[in-house]
Design a protein around this motif. Structure first.
Motif, mmCIF file in Angstrom:
data_model
loop_
_atom_site.group_PDB
_atom_site.id
_atom_site.type_symbol
_atom_site.label_atom_id
_atom_site.label_comp_id
_atom_site.label_asym_id
_atom_site.label_seq_id
_atom_site.Cartn_x
_atom_site.Cartn_y
_atom_site.Cartn_z
ATOM 1 N N MET A 168 47.274 6.404 37.207
ATOM 2 C CA MET A 168 45.953 7.024 37.103
ATOM 3 C C MET A 168 46.056 8.427 36.503
ATOM 4 O O MET A 168 45.217 8.822 35.700
ATOM 5 C CB MET A 168 45.280 7.083 38.480
ATOM 6 N N SER A 189 44.511 2.218 39.569
ATOM 7 C CA SER A 189 43.541 2.022 40.661
ATOM 8 C C SER A 189 43.906 0.820 41.515
ATOM 9 O O SER A 189 43.865 0.890 42.755
ATOM 10 C CB SER A 189 42.131 1.834 40.089
ATOM 11 N N ILE A 201 44.325 3.488 33.822
ATOM 12 C CA ILE A 201 43.516 3.839 34.994
ATOM 13 C C ILE A 201 43.242 2.597 35.854
ATOM 14 O O ILE A 201 43.273 2.667 37.082
ATOM 15 C CB ILE A 201 42.220 4.556 34.569
#
Length: 158
Positions: A144, A25, A21
């Motif tokens: 993600m 990001s 993640i």
């Protein structure tokens, strides 16, 4: 011992989820920054007719890993001439190359450039304006998404 292994496994899974993640990001933010740069460029850009005068064939695409895999297929980067609003003839090499070439020598193109710095010019085309935002944004969404799926699946397990 079995319980201790499961605790380590869940900890590793949490780190994997966090890493996916986080990388996603950062990549997505980078893609959005590149998109903002393209939008800003389009907002301020002057337009001028141009002509592709040459194709600059480059074998190394910057990564250096393609040759290690034996794939050193060159890419053609169009070299374009145009005249800026002040009447000065200009020449630039576009930042997006492809194989097969996207443009032919002698082809007419629309050139976008910043009025205050005509050396910062690009061909008005999809690759020149949107390739980097799409690459980084796509990688960001993929990472993600994978991280989110891992998190959701790991929560369902008892």
């Amino acid at each position: 011992m079995q319980v201790q292994f499961q605790v380590r496994g869940r900890g590793a899974l949490r780190w994997l989820t966090f890493g996916m993640i986080t990388i996603g990001s950062l990549s997505l933010v980078t893609g959005l920054i590149f998109a903002g740069v393209s939008v800003s460029f389009l907002t301020d850009a002057e337009r001028a007719p141009g002509t592709v005068v040459a194709l600059d064939w480059q074998g190394d695409h910057g990564g250096g890993t393609r040759k290690a895999r034996g794939d050193d297929t060159p890419a053609a980067y169009p070299v374009v001439e145009f005249t800026s609003a002040d009447g000065t003839p200009r020449k630039f090499r576009d930042s997006a190359g492809s194989n097969p070439p996207s443009y032919a020598v002698g082809e007419k193109v629309e050139v976008l450039y910043r009025p205050g710095s005509p050396e910062d010019a690009r061909i008005k085309g999809f690759l020149s304006l949107w390739l980097m935002p799409l690459i980084f944004g796509g990688i960001g969404l993929l990472f993600m998404g994978i991280g989110t799926v891992i998190a959701l699946v790991s929560r369902r397990r008892p």
